[in-house]
Design a protein around this motif. Structure first.
Motif, PDB file in Angstrom:
ATOM      1  N   ALA A  70       0.825  -1.204   0.000  1.00  0.00           N
ATOM      2  CA  ALA A  70       0.000   0.000   0.000  1.00  0.00           C
ATOM      3  C   ALA A  70       0.864   1.261   0.000  1.00  0.00           C
ATOM      4  CB  ALA A  70      -0.942  -0.003   1.203  1.00  0.00           C
ATOM      5  N   LYS A  71       1.965   1.239   0.736  1.00  0.00           N
ATOM      6  CA  LYS A  71       2.863   2.389   0.756  1.00  0.00           C
ATOM      7  C   LYS A  71       3.508   2.587  -0.609  1.00  0.00           C
ATOM      8  CE  LYS A  71       5.157   4.027   4.113  1.00  0.00           C
ATOM      9  NZ  LYS A  71       6.132   4.342   5.173  1.00  0.00           N
ATOM     10  N   THR A  72       3.934   1.471  -1.229  1.00  0.00           N
ATOM     11  CA  THR A  72       4.579   1.547  -2.536  1.00  0.00           C
ATOM     12  C   THR A  72       3.626   2.074  -3.597  1.00  0.00           C
ATOM     13  OG1 THR A  72       6.084  -0.288  -2.014  1.00  0.00           O
ATOM     14  CG2 THR A  72       5.746   0.225  -4.340  1.00  0.00           C
ATOM     15  N   GLU A  73       2.394   1.585  -3.566  1.00  0.00           N
ATOM     16  CA  GLU A  73       1.402   1.965  -4.571  1.00  0.00           C
ATOM     17  C   GLU A  73       0.625   3.222  -4.175  1.00  0.00           C
ATOM     18  OE1 GLU A  73      -1.062  -1.409  -5.389  1.00  0.00           O
ATOM     19  OE2 GLU A  73       0.632  -2.657  -6.006  1.00  0.00           O
ATOM     20  N   GLU A  74       0.968   3.782  -3.016  1.00  0.00           N
ATOM     21  CA  GLU A  74       0.316   4.995  -2.509  1.00  0.00           C
ATOM     22  C   GLU A  74      -1.192   4.824  -2.390  1.00  0.00           C
ATOM     23  OE1 GLU A  74       1.513   8.425  -4.715  1.00  0.00           O
ATOM     24  OE2 GLU A  74       3.646   8.058  -4.405  1.00  0.00           O
ATOM     25  N   ASP A  75      -1.588   3.647  -1.937  1.00  0.00           N
ATOM     26  CA  ASP A  75      -3.002   3.397  -1.648  1.00  0.00           C
ATOM     27  C   ASP A  75      -3.220   3.780  -0.187  1.00  0.00           C
ATOM     28  OD1 ASP A  75      -5.511   2.269  -0.944  1.00  0.00           O
ATOM     29  OD2 ASP A  75      -5.352   0.897  -2.640  1.00  0.00           O
ATOM     30  N   LYS A  76      -3.608   5.019   0.021  1.00  0.00           N
ATOM     31  CA  LYS A  76      -3.679   5.569   1.374  1.00  0.00           C
ATOM     32  C   LYS A  76      -4.692   4.869   2.278  1.00  0.00           C
ATOM     33  CE  LYS A  76      -2.006  10.000  -0.333  1.00  0.00           C
ATOM     34  NZ  LYS A  76      -2.343  11.419  -0.613  1.00  0.00           N
ATOM     35  N   PRO A  77      -5.912   4.572   1.788  1.00  0.00           N
ATOM     36  CA  PRO A  77      -6.874   3.883   2.661  1.00  0.00           C
ATOM     37  C   PRO A  77      -6.368   2.519   3.132  1.00  0.00           C
ATOM     38  CG  PRO A  77      -8.007   4.886   0.820  1.00  0.00           C
ATOM     39  CD  PRO A  77      -6.549   4.981   0.517  1.00  0.00           C
TER      40      PRO A  77
END
Length: 226
Positions: A70-77
């Motif tokens: 999620a951090k790598t793909e910038e998926d904040k939720p």
């Protein structure tokens, strides 16, 4: 001695209004995050399965993978959900869970991008607030301590913890322009909208039209304290 605080996850789940296991998509045209939450469904099912089997440490391994992705793909939720789920799982076996949760949240906040930083500050304020509510009898008899250690909530006096809660809620409203331009629907994967302690009804409170932006949502949470 091992400190077990079952209220911690209840706080994050119920009072914070974050981490809904079901998606609440009240907005007719929700804004989707860069990565669809469906991509994480299989992994979250594995987490729940391992947790229900009494294997929280194994579940955390999956959560850590979700967290990194999620951090790598910038998926904040999904990043926020992973952070909170860690606390749920760690509460089963980690010593001094409350103190370490506060410190871990502060660490995440230091490196988090906006508006995740504001959301985590809102959650941190709730954690400290809940700790105060459950230990108010201790604070009443505690005198002001000079040079209190910032990472030692267990030694704080009433003034210190009250000021900390206030300032942390205010930090959750930093950069209001950004928050006002961020539709709360972007966080439908993790946001739920419980009523404010008996105010209004559940159906109305879950309608994002009442709090269309992230600023509205975080302000609503802060006002409940002030």
């Amino acid at each position: 001695m091992k400190t077990r605080l079952p209220f911690l996850f209840c706080l994050l789940l119920i009072l914070s209004g974050f981490l809904s296991e079901h998606l609440h998509s009240q907005n007719s045209n929700p804004v989707k995050p860069k990565t669809s939450s469906k991509d994480f469904v299989k992994q979250w099912k594995q987490v729940d399965s391992l947790y229900n089997a009494g294997l929280p440490k194994s579940a955390i391994e999956i959560v850590d993978r979700i967290y990194s992705r999620a951090k790598t793909e910038e998926d904040k939720p999904q990043y926020i959900k992973a952070v909170i789920y860690r606390f749920k799982l760690q509460s089963d076996f980690r010593e001094d869970i409350l103190v370490k949760t506060v410190n871990d949240l502060k660490t995440e906040i230091k490196t988090a991008a906006e508006p995740v930083q504001q959301i985590l500050n809102s959650i941190l304020a709730d954690v400290c607030r809940k700790y105060y509510q459950d230990n108010v009898y201790r604070f009443k008899d505690r005198t002001l301590v000079l040079n209190n250690k910032e990472d030692s909530i267990q030694t704080w006096d009433l003034t210190t913890i009250s000021n900390n809660i206030t300032s942390t809620y205010l930090l959750s409203l930093d950069n209001p322009s950004l928050l006002k331009n961020t539709p709360v629907s972007e966080y439908n994967d993790i946001l739920s909208f419980p009523g404010i302690r008996g105010k209004g009804n559940a159906t109305d409170s879950m309608n994002s039209s009442f709090r269309p932006t992230l600023y509205d949502f975080l302000s609503w949470r802060a006002v409940d304290y002030f």
